[in-house]
Design an enzyme around this catalytic site. Sequence first.
Site, PDB file in Angstrom:
ATOM      1  N   HIS A 167       0.815  -1.221   0.000  1.00 45.13           N
ATOM      2  CA  HIS A 167       0.000   0.000   0.000  1.00 45.13           C
ATOM      3  C   HIS A 167       0.847   1.269   0.000  1.00 45.13           C
ATOM      4  CE1 HIS A 167      -3.988  -1.898   0.694  1.00 45.13           C
ATOM      5  NE2 HIS A 167      -3.192  -2.897   1.018  1.00 45.13           N
ATOM      6  N   ASP A 370       3.504   9.203  -0.629  1.00 49.61           N
ATOM      7  CA  ASP A 370       2.269   8.507  -0.273  1.00 49.61           C
ATOM      8  C   ASP A 370       1.991   7.437  -1.318  1.00 49.61           C
ATOM      9  OD1 ASP A 370       0.017   8.055   1.275  1.00 49.61           O
ATOM     10  OD2 ASP A 370      -0.612  10.151   1.253  1.00 49.61           O
TER      11      ASP A 370
END
Length: 473
Positions: A167, A370
Site C-alpha cells: 500500500h 504517499d
Amino acid sequence: MADGGSSEREEDSPRGRLIVVSNRIPKGNDVPAGGLVHAIDDALRRTGGLWIGAGEPTDEAGSELTKIGDGAYERHTFAITHEEHDRYYLGYSNAVLWPLFHHRSDLLRIYERDFEAYVQVNRRVARAIARIAEPDDLIWIQDYHFLMVAHELRALGVANRVGLFLHIPFPTASEVMALPQVAMLPAWVAAHDVFGVQTRRDVGSVREVLREDPKCQILNDGTWVREGRVFSVLAFPIGIDAESFARDAQNASLPRLTLQGNAPLLLGVDRLDYSKGLVDRFEAFGQYLEHRDPDSPKPTFLQIAPTSRGDVDAYRDIREKLDQTAGAINGRHSELDWTPLRYVNRHVDRTVIAGLYRRADVCLVTPLADGMNLVAKEFVAAQDHEDPGVLVLSHFAGAAEQFQQALMVNPFDHHAFALAIDRALRMPLEERRERHAALRENVFTETIGWWTDAFLARLARAPRALDQIMRSI
Ligand code: ADQ
C-alpha cells in the site's frame, strides 16, 4: 492495471478459497464502512475463505490461530507478544520499513532484535497458513508488515498462488541500500506470483532493485524469473467505494463550523504522519496569509489529523513541530473574529468527514510521499458536480498518476504552494467543473471493487508455483 508484466487473457484457473492476511482485522462483528477493511470483507463475502490478522498483544504467543466472530467467512487472529508488538510492529515495520519506503532514511531506527521479531512473526503467519491452505486457495497478503511471508511459505513447500499488495511507495535502488537486509529483498519479492504496487513509478522502483540482483532476469513480456520461478510486478491503483461515499456526503449533517458568513473553507484530512507533509502545508498556508489580498474573504483552513503510532519517536517529534507551527501562524494572523488555522488532533467520524469534504472549497492533499492517498479520492467523490471544490494535490501522492487534472503542487516549494492556494480559492466555476468531471470519471470507474477484482483475476491467472517448480527441474 499498468504494465510491467504479462496481461494476455487466459482462462481463470479453478479458484479455491481466498486467504487474506493483513495486520489489522476487525475484531467485532461490524466491519467498518469504507477503506481497505471493507474491500477485503467484500471480496471474502464473494469468494468465501478466511482472513488472518494480528490479535491483541499477550504475554505468550502460541502458534495456533484463534477464530473470532461469525459471518459469511472465517476470521482468525495470530498470536503476538507485547515484545513482538514493540519490535515487529513499532520497530521493524514502522521505524525501518515505513520511513525507508517513504524516502526518510534519516528516521531509520535499526536494531537487529527488531528484525528478528519481524522474521519470527512472518514465519509464524506462514506456518499457520501452510497448515490450513488447500491447493487451489489464493493467498493475498497485504502490505509491508509481511514482506517475508511468501518466502517462508515457499521454504515450507507451499505451491499456492501467493500475491502481495504493497500500500506504500517502493524505495529506489540507492535508498534501499540503507536496509541491512537489502540483499534479501529480491528473494522476498520473487517468492510471490504477483507483487502489486500502487503506481507505475513504484513498478519502476521495484524493477531498479531487482536489476541489481544477478539472479533476477526480466523476460520479453515484462515478467521476471528468479531461480526458475516466474513472477510479475504490476501496478493496481487502489480506489474507494465512490457511490457509498458520495451518498454519505450528501446525507451528512455537519457540525457547526462558526465560519464567517460564506467564508471559504480549506480542508486537510490525514493521519498525523511525517509523510503527509503537514508542516510544509501549514507553512505554505502561512505564506498565503502573508500575501493575501486583505479585501478578499477571510478563509479558514481546517486540518484534521489524529495521532497515529504515538509510541514511535518520530511521530512524537512531528506532533510537537505541528503544534508550534500552528501556534505561530495563528499568533501572527488571527484577529478577534477570525482564527485562520484550526488544527483538530483527533479522530473524526467518517460521515462527518464526508460532509466536510462536500462543504470545503479546497482540499489540500499534499504528502511528501504517499502510496496512493484515499483522501484525494474521497474528496472528489463527495463533491456537488454543479459546484465542485478544488483538489490541490502533491506530485508525490500516488493519486497524482491518475489525477493530472487536480491543481498539482510541489509541497516543498512553499511560495508556489501558496500561489496554488490563492489560485484554488479564485478558480472560476467553469474550470472547477471541467477539472472535477475528469477526476470524478476516474474515481467512479477505478473503484475499490475494480481494484480487488483486477488483483485477484491476475493472481488467479498466474502459473501454478508447483508447475513452475516442475518446469525448472
Ligand atoms: P493511509 O496512510 O492511512 O493509508 P490514506 O490513503 O489517506 O492514508 O487513507 C486514510 C483513510 O483514513 C481515509 O479513508 C480517510 O478518510 C481516513 N482518515 C484520515 N484522517 C482521518 C481522521 N482524522 N478521522 C477519520 N478518518 C480519517 C495507506 C497508504 C496510502 C494508501 C492507503 C490505501 O499510506 O497511501 O492510499 O494505505 O492503500
